[in-house]
Write an enzyme that holds these catalytic residues in place. Structure first.
Site, PDB file in Angstrom:
ATOM      1  N   GLU A 186      -2.315  -5.678  -1.598  1.00 26.39           N
ATOM      2  CA  GLU A 186      -2.639  -5.140  -2.923  1.00 26.39           C
ATOM      3  C   GLU A 186      -1.989  -6.003  -4.017  1.00 26.39           C
ATOM      4  OE1 GLU A 186      -2.628  -0.717  -4.884  1.00 26.39           O
ATOM      5  OE2 GLU A 186      -0.721  -1.361  -4.070  1.00 26.39           O
ATOM      6  N   LYS A 215      11.445  14.691  -8.874  1.00 27.50           N
ATOM      7  CA  LYS A 215      12.257  13.493  -9.142  1.00 27.50           C
ATOM      8  C   LYS A 215      11.443  12.726 -10.182  1.00 27.50           C
ATOM      9  CE  LYS A 215      13.728   9.253  -8.389  1.00 27.50           C
ATOM     10  NZ  LYS A 215      13.424   8.274  -9.455  1.00 27.50           N
ATOM     11  N   GLY A 237       2.923   5.797  -5.329  1.00 34.36           N
ATOM     12  CA  GLY A 237       3.602   4.593  -5.816  1.00 34.36           C
ATOM     13  C   GLY A 237       3.405   3.436  -4.870  1.00 34.36           C
ATOM     14  N   SER A 238       4.468   2.639  -4.711  1.00 40.15           N
ATOM     15  CA  SER A 238       4.346   1.407  -3.931  1.00 40.15           C
ATOM     16  C   SER A 238       4.383   1.700  -2.437  1.00 40.15           C
ATOM     17  CB  SER A 238       5.506   0.475  -4.279  1.00 40.15           C
ATOM     18  OG  SER A 238       6.726   1.072  -3.893  1.00 40.15           O
ATOM     19  N   GLU A 243       1.014   8.464  -1.132  1.00 39.95           N
ATOM     20  CA  GLU A 243      -0.216   7.735  -1.443  1.00 39.95           C
ATOM     21  C   GLU A 243       0.258   6.385  -1.944  1.00 39.95           C
ATOM     22  OE1 GLU A 243      -2.275   6.154  -4.047  1.00 39.95           O
ATOM     23  OE2 GLU A 243      -2.788   8.062  -5.005  1.00 39.95           O
ATOM     24  N   GLY A 301       8.087   1.902  -1.370  1.00 37.08           N
ATOM     25  CA  GLY A 301       8.716   3.171  -1.745  1.00 37.08           C
ATOM     26  C   GLY A 301       8.264   4.303  -0.829  1.00 37.08           C
ATOM     27  N   GLY A 302       6.957   4.422  -0.631  1.00 36.39           N
ATOM     28  CA  GLY A 302       6.409   5.501   0.200  1.00 36.39           C
ATOM     29  C   GLY A 302       6.889   5.390   1.640  1.00 36.39           C
ATOM     30  N   CYS A 362      -4.778   3.532  -8.498  1.00 34.04           N
ATOM     31  CA  CYS A 362      -4.755   3.353  -7.042  1.00 34.04           C
ATOM     32  C   CYS A 362      -6.155   3.085  -6.510  1.00 34.04           C
ATOM     33  CB  CYS A 362      -4.131   4.547  -6.349  1.00 34.04           C
ATOM     34  SG  CYS A 362      -4.172   6.035  -7.308  1.00 34.04           S
TER      35      CYS A 362
HETATM   36  P1  NAP Z   1       7.719   2.694  -6.831  1.00 33.14           P
HETATM   37  O1  NAP Z   1       8.585   1.511  -6.949  1.00 33.14           O
HETATM   38  O2  NAP Z   1       7.172   2.979  -5.485  1.00 33.14           O
HETATM   39  O3  NAP Z   1       8.589   3.959  -7.329  1.00 33.14           O
HETATM   40  C1  NAP Z   1       8.063   5.282  -7.342  1.00 33.14           C
HETATM   41  C2  NAP Z   1       9.205   6.257  -7.164  1.00 33.14           C
HETATM   42  O4  NAP Z   1       9.749   6.133  -5.857  1.00 33.14           O
HETATM   43  C3  NAP Z   1      10.361   6.036  -8.120  1.00 33.14           C
HETATM   44  O5  NAP Z   1      10.921   7.287  -8.446  1.00 33.14           O
HETATM   45  C4  NAP Z   1      11.330   5.235  -7.309  1.00 33.14           C
HETATM   46  O6  NAP Z   1      12.674   5.377  -7.735  1.00 33.14           O
HETATM   47  C5  NAP Z   1      11.143   5.812  -5.922  1.00 33.14           C
HETATM   48  N1  NAP Z   1      11.449   4.835  -4.895  1.00 33.14           N
HETATM   49  C6  NAP Z   1      10.955   3.572  -4.777  1.00 33.14           C
HETATM   50  N2  NAP Z   1      11.480   2.963  -3.695  1.00 33.14           N
HETATM   51  C7  NAP Z   1      12.332   3.862  -3.134  1.00 33.14           C
HETATM   52  C8  NAP Z   1      13.199   3.813  -1.999  1.00 33.14           C
HETATM   53  N3  NAP Z   1      13.295   2.723  -1.209  1.00 33.14           N
HETATM   54  N4  NAP Z   1      13.939   4.910  -1.719  1.00 33.14           N
HETATM   55  C9  NAP Z   1      13.851   6.021  -2.491  1.00 33.14           C
HETATM   56  N5  NAP Z   1      13.065   6.116  -3.581  1.00 33.14           N
HETATM   57  C10 NAP Z   1      12.323   5.046  -3.902  1.00 33.14           C
HETATM   58  O7  NAP Z   1       6.508   2.649  -7.814  1.00 33.14           O
HETATM   59  P2  NAP Z   1       6.415   2.244  -9.362  1.00 33.14           P
HETATM   60  O8  NAP Z   1       7.757   2.154  -9.996  1.00 33.14           O
HETATM   61  O9  NAP Z   1       5.484   3.182  -9.926  1.00 33.14           O
HETATM   62  O10 NAP Z   1       5.720   0.825  -9.377  1.00 33.14           O
HETATM   63  C11 NAP Z   1       6.125  -0.284  -8.590  1.00 33.14           C
HETATM   64  C12 NAP Z   1       4.933  -0.850  -7.832  1.00 33.14           C
HETATM   65  O11 NAP Z   1       4.294   0.203  -7.095  1.00 33.14           O
HETATM   66  C13 NAP Z   1       3.806  -1.394  -8.675  1.00 33.14           C
HETATM   67  O12 NAP Z   1       3.990  -2.702  -9.071  1.00 33.14           O
HETATM   68  C14 NAP Z   1       2.628  -1.271  -7.768  1.00 33.14           C
HETATM   69  O13 NAP Z   1       2.535  -2.363  -6.906  1.00 33.14           O
HETATM   70  C15 NAP Z   1       2.907  -0.052  -6.963  1.00 33.14           C
HETATM   71  N6  NAP Z   1       2.178   1.161  -7.400  1.00 33.14           N
HETATM   72  C16 NAP Z   1       1.104   1.535  -6.680  1.00 33.14           C
HETATM   73  C17 NAP Z   1       0.405   2.672  -7.030  1.00 33.14           C
HETATM   74  C18 NAP Z   1      -0.771   3.113  -6.237  1.00 33.14           C
HETATM   75  O14 NAP Z   1      -1.352   4.117  -6.593  1.00 33.14           O
HETATM   76  N7  NAP Z   1      -1.145   2.447  -5.170  1.00 33.14           N
HETATM   77  C19 NAP Z   1       0.783   3.435  -8.130  1.00 33.14           C
HETATM   78  C20 NAP Z   1       1.900   3.039  -8.862  1.00 33.14           C
HETATM   79  C21 NAP Z   1       2.583   1.898  -8.456  1.00 33.14           C
HETATM   80  P3  NAP Z   1      13.320   4.401  -8.845  1.00 33.14           P
HETATM   81  O15 NAP Z   1      13.157   5.127 -10.118  1.00 33.14           O
HETATM   82  O16 NAP Z   1      14.735   4.209  -8.447  1.00 33.14           O
HETATM   83  O17 NAP Z   1      12.545   3.124  -8.803  1.00 33.14           O
END
Ligand code: NAP
Length: 487
Positions: free
Chosen positions: A352, A143, A200-201, A224, A204-205, A261
C-alpha cells in the site's frame, strides 16, 4: 492501581450496569450522543479542520455521517431482531427427552476503540466502532488519535453530556490520550478488555493483534489495516467509455488526497490500443489535480517515502503527476504503470502507498492478468469496469475477484462506503484481521457480542428477547420457523 487499571475497572463497573439497560434506553443514549454532537457542530468543525487539514465540506459531511450512524444503530437495537434469537422448545415425549434451549447474542464487555487519523469523526471517538459497541451493550474506552486530540476531546465532551442527560453509568464511555505503544498497549492487554477496534496502518493493527493474542486470555482485535483495492478494466469498456472512466478513476484516486482505506491503488488491464488511450487520458486528468495538505506530517512523510520507493523500482514508468508543485505537507498525485510480468516478480508493487497514487499493471494476456489477481493479498474492495459483453466473456475473472475482497463493485469507484445493513467493509488478511466481520454498517455490531444458549430456564429468568410472550416483538427462529408471534 495505575491509571489504566482504574479506567478498565470503571469500564467493567459500567458494563455490569449498561448491559442490563433495555434496548430503548441504549437507543436513547445513542440518539442523545448524536444530538449533542450536532449541537456542538459549530465548535467541532473548525477544530477538526485545523487539526486534520481536511476541507470543511468533507468534515461537515463526515459529521452528519457520524450522527446518522449513531441513529442507525439506535434504530437497529430498537427493532431488536439483530440479537438472532432462536428458540427450540422442549419435547418430553421424545427419546431421549428434548430440552428447552434458547440462544441470543449478548455483549462481550469493555471494548477499546483506537480513533483513526483519516476519519476524525466517522471512525474516531463517536465513530462506527464506538456506535456499534455501545449498541451491543458494551462500554467503550477510546484511545484518541494524537493527530486530532482536540477534536477527540470535544466529541468526548458531547458524549459526556449525553451520559448525564440519559443517566447511563458515568463510565459507559471513557477517553484516554497518549502513545499507542504505552497507553494503547496497556489498554489492549488489560484483563477487563474484551475486544478491540482499530483502523490504521498494517504495522499498528498487527502489533495490537499480537498484544491481544499474547495475553493469558486472548481477545479479538478487529483491525482494518492495509488494502490497495484493485480495479480491473475489461477491454470493451476501455474502448467504449475511456473518457468517463479516466475522469471517475482520477477523481477516486485523489479524493481526500487518497487518504481512504478504499483508495484504488492498483489498476489492472490487458494491453491494447484502448488501454494506451485510457492511460494517456488518465495521466492528463491527474496533471490537473491540485496537491493538498495531508492529514498529518507522519502520513505525509510515509506517503513521500512509499512513493519514492515505488517509483524507484525497476520497470516502473510515470504516466501522470500533478503539474503543480506540492507545498509543505502536501501530497503529490501520481499515476505510474508497469508491465504484468515485472509486477509478478516484485513484491514491492503489492504494498500500500497510502495517498493519491495508483499503479496501472499492463498485462500481456488475460492469463497474465489472472496470475496478477491470484498473487494479490486480501483486500477491502475490488472493482470491475465492464460492459455486458465484457462480463459474458470474463465470468472467471469476476469469480476470482470475489475470493479476494469483502466488497466487489461493478462499474463504480471503490471510494465512498455506504453505511447500511448490506455493507461489508472488511476482507481477508491483511485488509483486516478477521474477514468474517465488517467495520461499517449495522452488522458491525456482531464484533462485540457472543452467542449464549440458555437451557432449561423458566420464562421469568430469561432475557426479554427469549421470553415466551415475545415482549420486544422481535423476529425469532422458533422451532425452525421465523416468527414474531408469542409462544
Ligand atoms: P497508525 O500509525 O497505525 O496509528 C493508529 C493508532 O494506533 C494510533 O493511536 C497509534 O498510536 C496506534 N499504534 C500504532 N502503532 C502501534 C503499536 N505498535 N502499538 C500500539 N499502538 C499503536 O496510523 P496513522 O497514524 O493513522 O497513520 C500512519 C499510516 O497508517 C499512514 O501513513 C498509512 O499508511 C496508514 N493508514 C492506513 C489506513 C487505512 O485505512 N488503511 C488509515 C489510516 C492510516 P500513536 O498515537 O502512538 O501513533
Amino acid at each position: 492501581m495505575n491509571d489504566i487499571d482504574r479506567v478498565m475497572q470503571n469500564a467493567q463497573d459500567a458494563f455490569n450496569s449498561y448491559k442490563i439497560l433495555t434496548p430503548a434506553q441504549r437507543a436513547g443514549f445513542l440518539n442523545e450522543i448524536a444530538a449533542e454532537i450536532e449541537a456542538a457542530k459549530a465548535t467541532l468543525i473548525p477544530v477538526a479542520h485545523e487539526e486534520s487539514n481536511l476541507p470543511l465540506p468533507r468534515l461537515n459531511g463526515e459529521l452528519s455521517r457520524t450522527t446518522n450512524q449513531l441513529k442507525l444503530f439506535a434504530r437497529l437495537i430498537e427493532e431488536g431482531s439483530w440479537v438472532e434469537a432462536a428458540i427450540d422448545t422442549a419435547d418430553k415425549t421424545r427419546t431421549p427427552p428434548k430440552p428447552d434451549t434458547r440462544k441470543m447474542l449478548l455483549p462481550v464487555g469493555p471494548v477499546v476503540v483506537f480513533g483513526a487519523s483519516n476519519f476524525p469523526f466517522a471512525f474516531s471517538t463517536a465513530g462506527g466502532d464506538t456506535a456499534s459497541a455501545l449498541a451491543s451493550g458494551s462500554p467503550v474506552v477510546i484511545k484518541g488519535h494524537s493527530a486530532h486530540a482536540g477534536t477527540s476531546q470535544l466529541v468526548f465532551e458531547a458524549i459526556q453530556k449525553a451520559i448525564v442527560k440519559t443517566g447511563v453509568h458515568p463510565y459507559t464511555v471513557q477517553h484516554v490520550l497518549g502513545s499507542g505503544s504505552t497507553v494503547g498497549k496497556a489498554l489492549v492487554i488489560h484483563p477487563y478488555t474484551s475486544g478491540v477496534g482499530f483502523t490504521g496502518s498494517f504495522s499498528g493493527g498487527k502489533a495490537l493483534w499480537e498484544y491481544a493474542n499474547r495475553r493469558e486470555t486472548p481477545v479479538p482485535v478487529f483491525a482494518e489495516m492495509s488494502s490497495i483495492n484493485p480495479v480491473v478494466f475489461l477491454p470493451d469498456t476501455l474502448k467504449q467509455n475511456a473518457v468517463a472512466l479516466s475522469k471517475s478513476y482520477a477523481a477516486s484516486v485523489t479524493l481526500g488526497m487518497g487518504q481512504f482505506c478504499t483508495n484504488p491503488g492498483l489498476l489492472l488491464a490487458v494491453q491494447s490500443e484502448a488501454l494506451d488511450n485510457f492511460l494517456s487520458l488518465l495521466g492528463a486528468e491527474i496533471k490537473q489535480i491540485i496537491p493538498q495538505k495531508m492529514l498529518h506530517s507522519g502520513i505525509h512523510a510515509s506517503y513521500h517515502k512509499a512513493l519514492t520507493r515505488a517509483l524507484s523500482q525497476k520497470g516502473i514508468e510515470k504516466i501522470g503527476e500533478s503539474e503543480q508543485e506540492a507545498g509543505e505537507g502536501e501530497a503529490f498525485p501520481t499515476i505510474a504503470k508497469v508491465k504484468g510480468n515485472i509486477f509478478l516478480q516484485n513484491p514491492h508493487f503489492r504494498e500500500e502507498v497510502f495517498g493519491p497514487y495508483s499503479l496501472a499493471v499492463c498485462c500481456s494476456s488475460k492469463e497474465e492478468l489472472t496470475a496478477v489477481l491470484k498473487q494479490l493479498k486480501g483486500q477491502l474492495t475490488t472493482t470491475v469496469m465492464a460492459t455486458d459483453a465484457d462480463i459474458a466473456a470474463n465470468r472467471d475473472i469476476i469469480d476470482l475477484q470475489t475470493t479476494l475482497a469483502g466488497r466487489i463493485i461493478l462499474n463504480d469507484v471503490p471510494t465512498g462506503v455506504e453505511v447500511c445493513a448490506s455493507m461489508i467493509h472488511g476482507g481477508p488478511y491483511p485488509a483486516t484481521t478477521d474477514a468474517r466481520f465488517t467495520s461499517v454498517g449495522t452488522t458491525a455490531i456482531k464484533r462485540w457480542v457472543r452467542p449464549v444458549c440458555f437451557q432449561g430456564f423458566n420464562d421469568n429468568m430469561l432475557p426479554d428477547a427469549l421470553k415466551n410472550p415475545n415482549p420486544l416483538n422481535i423476529w425469532r427462529m422458533v422451532n425452525n420457523e421465523w416468527t414474531n408471534a408469542a409462544i
